[in-house]
Design a protein around this motif. Structure first.
Motif, PDB file in Angstrom:
ATOM      1  N   LYS A  86     -10.645  13.185   2.317  1.00  0.00           N
ATOM      2  CA  LYS A  86     -10.014  13.809   3.480  1.00  0.00           C
ATOM      3  C   LYS A  86      -9.520  15.195   3.070  1.00  0.00           C
ATOM      4  O   LYS A  86      -8.314  15.416   2.897  1.00  0.00           O
ATOM      5  N   PRO A  87     -10.447  16.138   2.902  1.00  0.00           N
ATOM      6  CA  PRO A  87     -10.063  17.460   2.367  1.00  0.00           C
ATOM      7  C   PRO A  87      -9.118  18.243   3.261  1.00  0.00           C
ATOM      8  O   PRO A  87      -8.465  19.170   2.791  1.00  0.00           O
ATOM      9  N   ASP A  88      -9.038  17.886   4.547  1.00  0.00           N
ATOM     10  CA  ASP A  88      -8.132  18.605   5.445  1.00  0.00           C
ATOM     11  C   ASP A  88      -6.750  17.979   5.501  1.00  0.00           C
ATOM     12  O   ASP A  88      -5.914  18.358   6.324  1.00  0.00           O
ATOM     13  N   ALA A  89      -6.464  17.011   4.629  1.00  0.00           N
ATOM     14  CA  ALA A  89      -5.161  16.345   4.627  1.00  0.00           C
ATOM     15  C   ALA A  89      -4.060  17.331   4.235  1.00  0.00           C
ATOM     16  O   ALA A  89      -4.265  18.229   3.414  1.00  0.00           O
ATOM     17  N   SER A  90      -2.899  17.157   4.806  1.00  0.00           N
ATOM     18  CA  SER A  90      -1.768  18.008   4.467  1.00  0.00           C
ATOM     19  C   SER A  90      -1.166  17.577   3.134  1.00  0.00           C
ATOM     20  O   SER A  90      -1.414  16.471   2.638  1.00  0.00           O
ATOM     21  N   ALA A  91      -0.344  18.462   2.561  1.00  0.00           N
ATOM     22  CA  ALA A  91       0.307  18.133   1.294  1.00  0.00           C
ATOM     23  C   ALA A  91       1.220  16.926   1.449  1.00  0.00           C
ATOM     24  O   ALA A  91       1.331  16.098   0.531  1.00  0.00           O
ATOM     25  N   GLU A  92       1.873  16.807   2.613  1.00  0.00           N
ATOM     26  CA  GLU A  92       2.751  15.655   2.840  1.00  0.00           C
ATOM     27  C   GLU A  92       1.963  14.350   2.829  1.00  0.00           C
ATOM     28  O   GLU A  92       2.430  13.334   2.274  1.00  0.00           O
ATOM     29  N   GLU A  93       0.767  14.354   3.419  1.00  0.00           N
ATOM     30  CA  GLU A  93      -0.044  13.144   3.423  1.00  0.00           C
ATOM     31  C   GLU A  93      -0.493  12.771   2.010  1.00  0.00           C
ATOM     32  O   GLU A  93      -0.481  11.593   1.634  1.00  0.00           O
ATOM     33  N   VAL A  94      -0.890  13.770   1.232  1.00  0.00           N
ATOM     34  CA  VAL A  94      -1.320  13.510  -0.142  1.00  0.00           C
ATOM     35  C   VAL A  94      -0.161  12.959  -0.960  1.00  0.00           C
ATOM     36  O   VAL A  94      -0.309  11.983  -1.701  1.00  0.00           O
ATOM     37  N   HIS A  95       1.018  13.557  -0.822  1.00  0.00           N
ATOM     38  CA  HIS A  95       2.189  13.093  -1.578  1.00  0.00           C
ATOM     39  C   HIS A  95       2.590  11.685  -1.154  1.00  0.00           C
ATOM     40  O   HIS A  95       2.977  10.867  -2.001  1.00  0.00           O
ATOM     41  N   HIS A  96       2.485  11.405   0.139  1.00  0.00           N
ATOM     42  CA  HIS A  96       2.846  10.072   0.633  1.00  0.00           C
ATOM     43  C   HIS A  96       1.907   9.011   0.061  1.00  0.00           C
ATOM     44  O   HIS A  96       2.359   7.935  -0.375  1.00  0.00           O
ATOM     45  N   ALA A  97       0.588   9.314   0.033  1.00  0.00           N
ATOM     46  CA  ALA A  97      -0.371   8.364  -0.542  1.00  0.00           C
ATOM     47  C   ALA A  97      -0.086   8.153  -2.030  1.00  0.00           C
ATOM     48  O   ALA A  97      -0.172   7.022  -2.540  1.00  0.00           O
ATOM     49  N   ALA A  98       0.291   9.223  -2.729  1.00  0.00           N
ATOM     50  CA  ALA A  98       0.608   9.095  -4.158  1.00  0.00           C
ATOM     51  C   ALA A  98       1.864   8.254  -4.365  1.00  0.00           C
ATOM     52  O   ALA A  98       1.954   7.477  -5.335  1.00  0.00           O
ATOM     53  N   GLN A  99       2.834   8.396  -3.478  1.00  0.00           N
ATOM     54  CA  GLN A  99       4.050   7.594  -3.601  1.00  0.00           C
ATOM     55  C   GLN A  99       3.752   6.112  -3.384  1.00  0.00           C
ATOM     56  O   GLN A  99       4.274   5.244  -4.100  1.00  0.00           O
ATOM     57  N   LEU A 100       2.903   5.798  -2.414  1.00  0.00           N
ATOM     58  CA  LEU A 100       2.545   4.400  -2.173  1.00  0.00           C
ATOM     59  C   LEU A 100       1.785   3.819  -3.363  1.00  0.00           C
ATOM     60  O   LEU A 100       1.896   2.613  -3.648  1.00  0.00           O
ATOM     61  N   ALA A 101       1.010   4.671  -4.060  1.00  0.00           N
ATOM     62  CA  ALA A 101       0.256   4.208  -5.233  1.00  0.00           C
ATOM     63  C   ALA A 101       1.083   4.292  -6.519  1.00  0.00           C
ATOM     64  O   ALA A 101       0.555   4.033  -7.608  1.00  0.00           O
ATOM     65  N   CYS A 102       2.368   4.652  -6.388  1.00  0.00           N
ATOM     66  CA  CYS A 102       3.285   4.703  -7.534  1.00  0.00           C
ATOM     67  C   CYS A 102       2.799   5.666  -8.625  1.00  0.00           C
ATOM     68  O   CYS A 102       2.934   5.370  -9.821  1.00  0.00           O
ATOM     69  N   ILE A 147       3.063  -1.739  -5.877  1.00  0.00           N
ATOM     70  CA  ILE A 147       1.934  -1.196  -5.110  1.00  0.00           C
ATOM     71  C   ILE A 147       1.518  -2.166  -4.012  1.00  0.00           C
ATOM     72  O   ILE A 147       1.299  -1.775  -2.852  1.00  0.00           O
ATOM     73  N   LEU A 148       1.385  -3.441  -4.353  1.00  0.00           N
ATOM     74  CA  LEU A 148       0.984  -4.443  -3.358  1.00  0.00           C
ATOM     75  C   LEU A 148       2.038  -4.574  -2.266  1.00  0.00           C
ATOM     76  O   LEU A 148       1.697  -4.766  -1.084  1.00  0.00           O
ATOM     77  N   HIS A 149       3.295  -4.458  -2.634  1.00  0.00           N
ATOM     78  CA  HIS A 149       4.356  -4.500  -1.626  1.00  0.00           C
ATOM     79  C   HIS A 149       4.252  -3.310  -0.681  1.00  0.00           C
ATOM     80  O   HIS A 149       4.426  -3.439   0.538  1.00  0.00           O
ATOM     81  N   ASN A 150       3.954  -2.127  -1.236  1.00  0.00           N
ATOM     82  CA  ASN A 150       3.776  -0.934  -0.392  1.00  0.00           C
ATOM     83  C   ASN A 150       2.606  -1.106   0.565  1.00  0.00           C
ATOM     84  O   ASN A 150       2.676  -0.702   1.731  1.00  0.00           O
ATOM     85  N   LEU A 151       1.534  -1.702   0.073  1.00  0.00           N
ATOM     86  CA  LEU A 151       0.368  -1.931   0.937  1.00  0.00           C
ATOM     87  C   LEU A 151       0.725  -2.885   2.070  1.00  0.00           C
ATOM     88  O   LEU A 151       0.337  -2.678   3.231  1.00  0.00           O
ATOM     89  N   GLU A 152       1.448  -3.934   1.737  1.00  0.00           N
ATOM     90  CA  GLU A 152       1.817  -4.923   2.746  1.00  0.00           C
ATOM     91  C   GLU A 152       2.759  -4.339   3.780  1.00  0.00           C
ATOM     92  O   GLU A 152       2.700  -4.679   4.973  1.00  0.00           O
ATOM     93  N   THR A 153       3.602  -3.396   3.356  1.00  0.00           N
ATOM     94  CA  THR A 153       4.619  -2.832   4.253  1.00  0.00           C
ATOM     95  C   THR A 153       4.053  -1.725   5.139  1.00  0.00           C
ATOM     96  O   THR A 153       4.326  -1.669   6.345  1.00  0.00           O
ATOM     97  N   HIS A 154       3.229  -0.845   4.556  1.00  0.00           N
ATOM     98  CA  HIS A 154       2.806   0.364   5.264  1.00  0.00           C
ATOM     99  C   HIS A 154       1.401   0.260   5.871  1.00  0.00           C
ATOM    100  O   HIS A 154       1.021   1.136   6.633  1.00  0.00           O
ATOM    101  N   TYR A 155       0.645  -0.753   5.520  1.00  0.00           N
ATOM    102  CA  TYR A 155      -0.729  -0.864   6.030  1.00  0.00           C
ATOM    103  C   TYR A 155      -0.944  -2.249   6.651  1.00  0.00           C
ATOM    104  O   TYR A 155      -1.785  -3.012   6.214  1.00  0.00           O
ATOM    105  N   ARG A 156      -0.167  -2.518   7.658  1.00  0.00           N
ATOM    106  CA  ARG A 156      -0.204  -3.844   8.271  1.00  0.00           C
ATOM    107  C   ARG A 156      -1.437  -4.047   9.148  1.00  0.00           C
ATOM    108  O   ARG A 156      -1.829  -5.184   9.396  1.00  0.00           O
ATOM    109  N   ASP A 157      -2.029  -2.969   9.670  1.00  0.00           N
ATOM    110  CA  ASP A 157      -3.177  -3.108  10.567  1.00  0.00           C
ATOM    111  C   ASP A 157      -4.504  -3.171   9.820  1.00  0.00           C
ATOM    112  O   ASP A 157      -5.529  -3.500  10.408  1.00  0.00           O
ATOM    113  N   GLN A 158      -4.506  -2.802   8.536  1.00  0.00           N
ATOM    114  CA  GLN A 158      -5.747  -2.792   7.761  1.00  0.00           C
ATOM    115  C   GLN A 158      -5.919  -4.106   7.002  1.00  0.00           C
ATOM    116  O   GLN A 158      -4.940  -4.725   6.576  1.00  0.00           O
ATOM    117  N   ALA A 159      -7.172  -4.487   6.870  1.00  0.00           N
ATOM    118  CA  ALA A 159      -7.487  -5.664   6.056  1.00  0.00           C
ATOM    119  C   ALA A 159      -7.536  -5.245   4.590  1.00  0.00           C
ATOM    120  O   ALA A 159      -7.879  -4.113   4.263  1.00  0.00           O
TER     121      ALA A 159
END
Length: 579
Positions: free
Chosen positions: A434-450, A511-523
């Motif tokens: 997702k090359p057009d992602a904002s810096a906030e989105e990239v940082h948020h994904a990094a935080q969820l991945a610890c 990491i698994l807890h973050n996935l369960e909390t923030h990605y409830r609609d995804q399998a």
């Protein structure tokens, strides 16, 4: 000359460039016929004392104008011709890359990386040379040679021309036998170059392992053998190619000897003048380059033909996986996997059999099992890297074979045990999908991945270069960066293929807890050897010898006292001993 016919599609595409270049070259050839004739007239005028100084100056100025015109035309046609040939290189490389990107894994089991790199560099360069230098030498040898012959016959003496051409059959026979040897030797030399490229690529990728085992000297010896073999095959090409020049020089020498001897006799008999003989000698000198170009042409054509055949061998490989035409909607739908049987080969027992799994949106599926139980095979079929003949995989009501393949694969974000990172910054690696992602989105994904805190500790933060394949990072850091990259895609199905094996238990749990909390609609599909990663799964499937031996949730599997419970207790004991 068959290579020119094989490249006719490109000549038709760039016909303006090639026709314009050939017309310019014909003009140059015509202009080059003027100086020898002018010199002959000047010589006769000097001999007869009939040439005035003013006339001589006009002749010299005219010759200067002709040479200046030839110079300008040569620049123009070189721009047209070689510009068109380099565009062919770009087209072939883009076409090769697109073709390789559509090939299934089985293709890369048969063709090694170094071999494919050699075809995309060395072989393409030889084809480009055929479309540039090959066309040049063909036009030069034909247009100049024919034009000079016509002038020699019609304007000077056909008898003298016949005498000068007497050695030509010797040259034709020699070239015929040399060309028969050249083609096979070129093919062999290019295959040897592919082997050398492949070994170089493998050795550089495995340099750490070679050092760890102290195999540098042995690997150096192996590499020297491959290099020497490549050199010998190229020397064999050079031996065959070296036969051209002596044959041409001998032919040229005989032609000059016969023409001068016969020309002197004709001058003595009064059939031609001394100026005519001088002009004829200059025209014969103009024939030297077309003859050399003719030999050089065969060298280029044979090299290009062998290279084109190697490229065509790749282009003829049709992808086993063909995209369907049915589009997929944006709504998340259940994923249904029903596999009756899947064989890697008919001679082998089934890799998977009697598999029936349903994954609802927002649910987590855990997959476990011993080594060789079929976990990777199941994932490969799910991503349609291989086609399933006995069974179906469906996304809602749409079968995988009928879906548009890019849309199907876009439903998944995959993180493997050994993730691949590019030689770019950490930021670019996370934002890859997702090359057009904002810096906030990239940082948020990094935080969820610890991995955010680790990145901030680097001297350049997110702009830190990771090196080739992430060589500057630890295994756990590479895995977490790859997880952040996958999370940023926000795909409908996230697959972690043993992607937490290099992180500690506490980080894995977070990491698994973050996935369960923030990605409830995804399998979520988690394939793991460390079974603590599967504790929160809605369903766990245990594969053994290609079939489902156990299934259920974590607590029910522990009560079952099967392979899962035994392995879980073993891992807990091992963890306690390490602590």
């Amino acid at each position: 000359m068959r290579i020119f016919w094989q490249l006719r599609w490109y000549f038709q595409l760039k016909w303006k460039h090639y026709v314009g270049s050939i017309l310019l070259f014909a003009l140059i050839s015509a202009l080059q016929l003027i100086p020898p004739k002018a010199v002959g007239i000047i010589v006769d005028g000097v001999v007869d004392n009939s040439l005035e100084a003013s006339t001589l100056i006009l002749w010299l100025l005219g010759l200067a104008a002709v040479l200046a015109t030839v110079y300008g035309c040569r620049i123009l046609w070189r721009i047209w011709l070689f510009g068109a040939s380099w565009e062919l290189g770009a087209i072939l490389r883009n076409r090769l890359y697109r073709h390789l990107s559509t090939q299934p894994p089985r293709f890369f089991e048969r063709f090694k990386t170094g071999d494919l790199m050699a075809r995309g560099t060395n072989d393409v360069r030889n084809v480009v040379m055929t479309a540039g230098e090959g066309v040049l030498t063909a036009a030069d040898s034909l247009i100049t040679g024919i034009a000079v012959l016509i002038i020699m016959v019609t304007q000077i003496s056909w008898k003298l021309t016949v005498m000068a051409l007497l050695p030509m059959p010797f040259l034709a026979i020699t070239i015929f036998f040399i060309v028969r040897v050249l083609h096979q030797r070129f093919r062999t030399a290019q295959e040897a170059f592919s082997s050398m490229s492949d070994m170089t690529q493998e050795s550089l990728n495995g340099v750490r392992m070679l050092r760890a085992f102290g195999l540098e000297n042995r690997e150096q010896q192996r590499f020297e053998q491959v290099v020497n073999d490549t050199a010998e095959k190229n020397i064999a090409v050079a031996r065959a190619d070296a036969r051209f020049d002596p044959a041409i020089q001998l032919t040229i020498g005989l032609s000059f000897l016969l023409s001068i001897s016969s020309g002197a006799y004709l001058v003595e008999q009064g059939e031609i003048s001394l100026g005519d003989l001088t002009a004829f000698t200059m025209y014969l000198g103009m024939m030297i380059w077309p003859m050399l170009a003719f030999a050089f042409l065969f060298n280029i054509l044979e090299r290009g033909s062998a290279a084109w055949n190697r490229l065509q061998e790749i282009f003829d490989e049709k992808p086993d996986i063909v995209s369907g035409q049915q589009p997929l909607g944006d709504a998340p739908l259940p994923l249904r996997i029903q596999i009756e049987q899947y064989h890697w080969s008919q001679d082998l027992p089934p890799a998977l059999s009697n598999i029936d799994i349903t994954l609802e949106p927002g649910k987590m599926l855990g997959i476990a099992g011993p080594v060789g139980s079929g976990k990777s095979t199941l994932l490969s079929l799910l991503l349609r890297q291989y086609d399933l003949k006995k069974g179906t995989i469906q996304f809602g009501d749409i079968e995988i074979k009928n879906a548009i393949l890019p849309q199907w694969r876009n439903r998944f974000a995959i993180v493997n045990q050994s993730p691949f990172l590019f030689s770019k910054t950490i930021y670019d690696n996370i934002a890859l999908g997702k090359p057009d992602a904002s810096a906030e989105e990239v940082h948020h994904a990094a935080q969820l991945a610890c991995i955010h805190d680790d990145i901030e500790k680097f001297p350049h933060g997110y702009q830190t270069e990771v090196g080739e394949k992430g060589i500057t990072l630890s295994g756990g850091q590479k895995q977490r960066i790859a997880i952040a990259r996958a999370l940023l895609l926000n795909a409908q199905v996230l697959v972690l293929d043993d992607a937490l094996s290099a992180v500690d238990g506490r980080t894995e749990h977070k990491i698994l807890h973050n996935l369960e909390t923030h990605y409830r609609d995804q399998a979520l599909i988690v394939i793991a050897h460390r079974l603590t990663a599967l504790e929160a799964a809605n369903e766990i499937v245990v594969l053994n010898h290609g079939h489902i031996s156990e299934r259920g949730q974590h607590h029910s599997l522990l009560e079952h006292h099967g392979w899962y419970a035994e392995m879980y207790q073993y891992q807990k004991l091992e963890q306690a001993m390490e602590e």
